[in-house]
Write an enzyme that holds these catalytic residues in place. Structure first.
Site, PDB file in Angstrom:
ATOM      1  N   GLU A 180      27.120  28.746 -45.880  1.00 41.20           N
ATOM      2  CA  GLU A 180      26.776  29.869 -47.030  1.00 41.20           C
ATOM      3  C   GLU A 180      27.917  30.936 -47.338  1.00 41.20           C
ATOM      4  OE1 GLU A 180      23.480  32.784 -45.839  1.00 41.20           O
ATOM      5  OE2 GLU A 180      23.261  33.269 -47.783  1.00 41.20           O
TER       6      GLU A 180
ATOM      7  N   CYS B  99      19.979  33.463 -48.241  1.00 48.11           N
ATOM      8  CA  CYS B  99      19.503  34.451 -49.088  1.00 48.11           C
ATOM      9  C   CYS B  99      20.465  34.351 -50.549  1.00 48.11           C
ATOM     10  CB  CYS B  99      19.597  35.822 -48.586  1.00 48.11           C
ATOM     11  SG  CYS B  99      18.232  35.781 -47.263  1.00 48.11           S
TER      12      CYS B  99
ATOM     13  N   ASN C 184      14.407  29.044 -49.754  1.00 49.36           N
ATOM     14  CA  ASN C 184      15.050  29.743 -48.174  1.00 49.36           C
ATOM     15  C   ASN C 184      14.145  30.830 -47.929  1.00 49.36           C
ATOM     16  OD1 ASN C 184      17.262  30.198 -46.484  1.00 49.36           O
ATOM     17  ND2 ASN C 184      17.248  32.015 -47.460  1.00 49.36           N
ATOM     18  N   GLU C 185      13.495  30.634 -46.791  1.00 51.54           N
ATOM     19  CA  GLU C 185      12.894  32.018 -46.277  1.00 51.54           C
ATOM     20  C   GLU C 185      11.867  32.480 -46.891  1.00 51.54           C
ATOM     21  OE1 GLU C 185      15.631  34.623 -44.495  1.00 51.54           O
ATOM     22  OE2 GLU C 185      16.252  33.252 -42.868  1.00 51.54           O
TER      23      GLU C 185
HETATM   24  O1  AHR Z   1      22.656  33.229 -42.215  1.00 51.32           O
HETATM   25  C1  AHR Z   1      22.688  34.654 -42.808  1.00 51.32           C
HETATM   26  C2  AHR Z   1      21.202  34.956 -43.307  1.00 51.32           C
HETATM   27  O2  AHR Z   1      20.221  34.848 -42.540  1.00 51.32           O
HETATM   28  C3  AHR Z   1      20.781  33.911 -44.505  1.00 51.32           C
HETATM   29  O3  AHR Z   1      21.367  34.119 -45.707  1.00 51.32           O
HETATM   30  C4  AHR Z   1      19.419  33.941 -44.577  1.00 51.32           C
HETATM   31  O4  AHR Z   1      18.814  32.606 -44.930  1.00 51.32           O
HETATM   32  C5  AHR Z   1      19.000  34.174 -43.204  1.00 51.32           C
HETATM   33  O5  AHR Z   1      18.075  35.349 -43.424  1.00 51.32           O
END
Ligand code: AHR
Length: 772
Positions: free
Chosen positions: A23, A225, A349-350
């Protein structure tokens, strides 16, 4: 005598089991893996990226010996409309030295002796002008330089190579002139010639090598995120991460706000990600936003989703299509005629909330219709348990998703308590993709417990398809999140203790999980208490609130105590009482009178770092969550969606029975959780194989050695390599000065029969690679 027997019986495939999750957080891309050494090369930094930024961030005028220089940023007649800013530099008086310099990342630009660097820029000038480009040390002395003549008033690209005669880790790139002149500059770039695999616009070699050394089977990218934290219009500077913005000429990739509060040039874009995956032998696993932002509660209207669905379909075509297809041709034109063989695609994602699922369904249907072979991954939210987690799984089953992306960051103790989390999962449903996980910390203790937990993951390969630790990379001077697996600055990189555990496991996975039998081991030791005792406290969390009818009932003794009303203005917390009971209830009516969050109820609190908390309207006033902290490291035990409204009364009730926790809001169950106690098994182990080897992993988390006989079925004698992590104290960590303080040692082992005895050191991780 303890005995482990590794059979030849294959239990489950592990072909893609371990990967990495890249990321762009902690400056993992710009100022990290991406080889570009110039910070803010296109003068596009903006306060929207970070309030401290402006268009000339990381640039400084050089005005020595009476020189006078003016620097402006303009966007009239730019070289690239998508990155309109450029620099106008006017040398009014040359003095002894006049110009501008770029400060790079960290302590500056890091150059190495005899290494070459590709410089390039776009420039124009109304009158011919000779400029000098140099790499200078921190004292302004030139290390290496070359000159060029700007002869055109049209944007022209200039490029050459500079070679450094010395090592210098705090250099700058200077652009100076000995003439009084005025010229425009844009896309000022400096790349090491030696990028990973010598790719143009490529990756920083040392970081890339650390990643390649893990031998990841897949790479999840570009977030996190990062992908969904933004606006819906792809032309907005703070848009969600839209892959089409990240391909083509780097000069046409629009500079973007990165949600981790910095700028992303998108120089490391989807083409480079795919290429890098190919270079390190990892299958690409992109994550796309679903037109739904769970953080800012923005969503694309359902009847306008086609553009987003097309993004997914076009991405598959970009990766896999041939030159006859629109997007396949774009890939070919970028220099990659062969397909990238995309197999996996994650949507979301999440995300939490029904809004995501309404949109996910559309993606799923369209992708499976056109590309049935693509394995689709859906999110299970950011919590390991609770309503949204269940919703993720139920939707996966309903849609037939191939994998479900689970995320959790926990205490090591949570991992010890939950090592058997997946033992009873069926093998015929969607598989788990553990797309983000870590215990909070980079100590040897964290790494050791993660290793134990990973044996639990491997032993459940029937239900778990893919696993990757998170986050992967962190530039030490730009930390957004820690712990992280790999740390670096502008010229150094080291792996954390966690990195070495990951590397050991990832290098020795094989393709198939083997059945292992055991005999003679002691019963697991359960740590901690079977009840949750300690202080009870109430907090108004970022709000003004009143609490009344406060009552604690000890259900075991029947004792009831009531307490005075509480009122807090703009936050505040009070200790109600302390209780030592295995069954009790805490009740209160709560009302928020102002503010934007809700309440917190602490229980089982022994100190500020060891407690359990019930958030009511937690995070962005979206949660009811039970979270346990051990030594300051939190783990979510249960989560559901809930928001607190101002002026409304909430009857809160918490019931603790042994280690079972139930919360109620207005008489309705809000959370059901078990705060499981950590368990230390005598030995954690697993075995797997490929065509050449059998891999036996064993983790001893206890502080005593453990001896066991190990029998490997199917071989006549033992010819093995041992890779072992041991001898460190639990607080040990790696750093730049001691980058391998926690790292494995290797040795060899032979035996004439297929059985040998081994003594596992206290607190150790051991892997035997046995030749078949
Ligand atoms: O890994 C850090 C963050 O943790 C990522 O962006 C998110 O997906 C999670 O909340």
């Amino acid at each position: 005598m303890n005995k482990i027997t590794v059979t030849t019986n294959k239990k489950a495939s592990m072909s893609d089991f371990y990967g990495i999750f890249f990321e762009d957080i902690n400056h993992a891309a710009d100022g990290g893996l991406y080889g570009e050494m110039i910070r803010n090369r296109a003068f596009e930094f903006s306060p929207m990226d970070n309030p401290s930024y402006q268009a000339l961030t990381a640039w400084k005028r050089i005005e020595e010996g009476g020189a006078s220089v003016s620097s402006f940023v303009s966007n009239k007649s730019p070289f690239s409309k998508r990155n309109p800013n450029y620099l106008i530099l006017e040398i009014n008086k040359t003095g002894t030295r006049a110009g501008i310099k770029n400060l790079g990342y960290n302590s500056g630009i890091a150059v190495k002796e005899n290494e070459s660097y590709n410089f390039s820029c776009y420039a124009k000038s109304d009158k011919p002008c000779e400029i000098t480009v140099s790499i200078d040390n921190a004292y302004g002395e030139v290390i290496t330089e070359k000159s060029l003549n700007i002869t055109s008033n049209e944007w022209t690209e200039y490029s050459f190579t500079l070679t450094s005669p010395v090592d210098d880790f705090s250099a700058v790139l200077a652009v100076t002139s000995k003439q009084e002149c005025k010229f425009c500059l844009d896309f000022v770039s400096l790349f090491p010639v030696k990028t990973y695999k010598n790719r143009k616009n490529g990756m920083r070699n040392d970081i890339a090598e650390m990643l390649a050394d893990l031998k990841p089977k897949f790479m999840r990218f570009p977030g996190g995120c990062l992908i969904h934290d933004g606006t819906l219009n792809s032309d907005d500077r703070n848009s969600m991460y839209r892959w089409k913005n990240t391909i083509g000429a780097v000069t046409d990739r629009p500079s973007r706000r990165n949600n981790w509060r910095y700028n992303q040039s998108l120089g490391l874009g989807y083409f480079e990600y795919f290429q890098f995956c190919e270079d390190i032998g990892a299958k690409p696993l992109p994550v796309l936003p679903a037109g739904y932002n769970p953080h800012m509660e923005q969503a694309v209207p359902l009847d306008e989703m086609q553009e987003w669905i097309d993004d997914a379909l076009d991405l598959i075509e970009f990766a896999n299509g041939n030159a006859d297809t629109k997007w396949g041709k774009i890939r070919c034109d970028m220099g990659h005629a062969e397909p990238f063989n995309l197999e996996y695609l994650a949507v979301g994602n999440e995300e939490v909330g029904q809004g995501f699922w309404d949109r996910y369904d559309l993606f799923h249907k369209a992708i499976k219709e056109k590309y049935p072979q693509i394995k689709i991954i859906n999110s299970a939210g950011p919590f390991p348990q609770g309503g949204e987690f269940e919703r993720g799984w139920n939707n996966a089953k309903k849609n037939g998703s191939d994998l479900v992306d689970e995320h959790y960051y926990t205490s090591p103790e949570w991992m010890l308590a939950n090592c058997h989390r997946y033992d009873n999962m069926p093998s015929d449903g969607p598989k788990v993709f553990l797309g983000e996980y870590a215990s909070w910390g980079n100590t040897y203790y964290n790494a050791l417990i993660e290793a134990a937990y990973m044996t639990g993951l491997e032993n459940n390969a029937h239900a778990i398809g893919l696993v990757c630790y998170a986050p992967l990379l962190c530039n030490v001077d730009y930390i957004n999140w820690q712990p992280d697996m790999i740390w670096f600055d502008n010229h150094r990189v080291y792996g954390s203790a966690n990195y070495y555990v990951q590397k050991m496991f990832m290098n020795c996975t094989g393709n198939n999980l083997l059945d292992v039998k055991h005999d003679g081991f002691d019963k697991p030791i359960t740590l901690g208490s079977d009840k949750i005792s300690g202080n009870i406290e109430i907090e108004a969390d970022r709000c003004s609130a009143e609490f009344y009818d406060i009552k604690i009932t000890d259900i075991t003794t029947g004792n009831v105590k009531t307490y005075d009303n509480l009122s807090f203005n703009n936050g505040g917390k009070a200790v109600i009482d302390s209780i030592d009971s295995n069954h009790y209830k805490v009740e209160s009516t709560a009302k928020r009178t102002a503010g934007d969050k809700g309440f917190r109820l602490f229980f089982g609190k022994s100190d500020d770092k060891n407690l359990i908390q019930w958030f009511i309207g937690g995070w962005q006033n979206q949660d009811t969550e039970v979270n346990a902290q051990v030594n300051g490291r939190g783990s979510c035990l249960d989560h559901n969606i809930f928001s607190v409204m101002t002026g409304q009364e909430y009857k809160l009730c918490l019931e603790v029975n042994g280690r079972n926790i139930t919360t109620y809001i207005n008489g309705k169950t809000a959370n059901t959780a078990i705060d499981k106690q950590p368990v230390m098994e005598e030995l954690y182990y697993t075995a797997s194989s490929d065509d050449n080897n059998i891999y036996i992993k064993a983790v001893n988390v206890r502080d005593t050695e453990i001896t066991s006989e190990i029998c490997v079925e199917g071989v006549n004698g033992i010819n093995a390599n041992i890779t072992e992590l041991s001898g460190n104290s639990l607080n040990d960590m790696n750093d730049f000065d001691n980058p391998k303080k926690v790292s494995p040692k290797t040795s060899a082992l032979t035996a004439v029969s297929n059985t040998f005895e081994y003594t596992f050191p206290p607190q150790s991780v051991t892997i035997f690679t046995v030749q078949k």
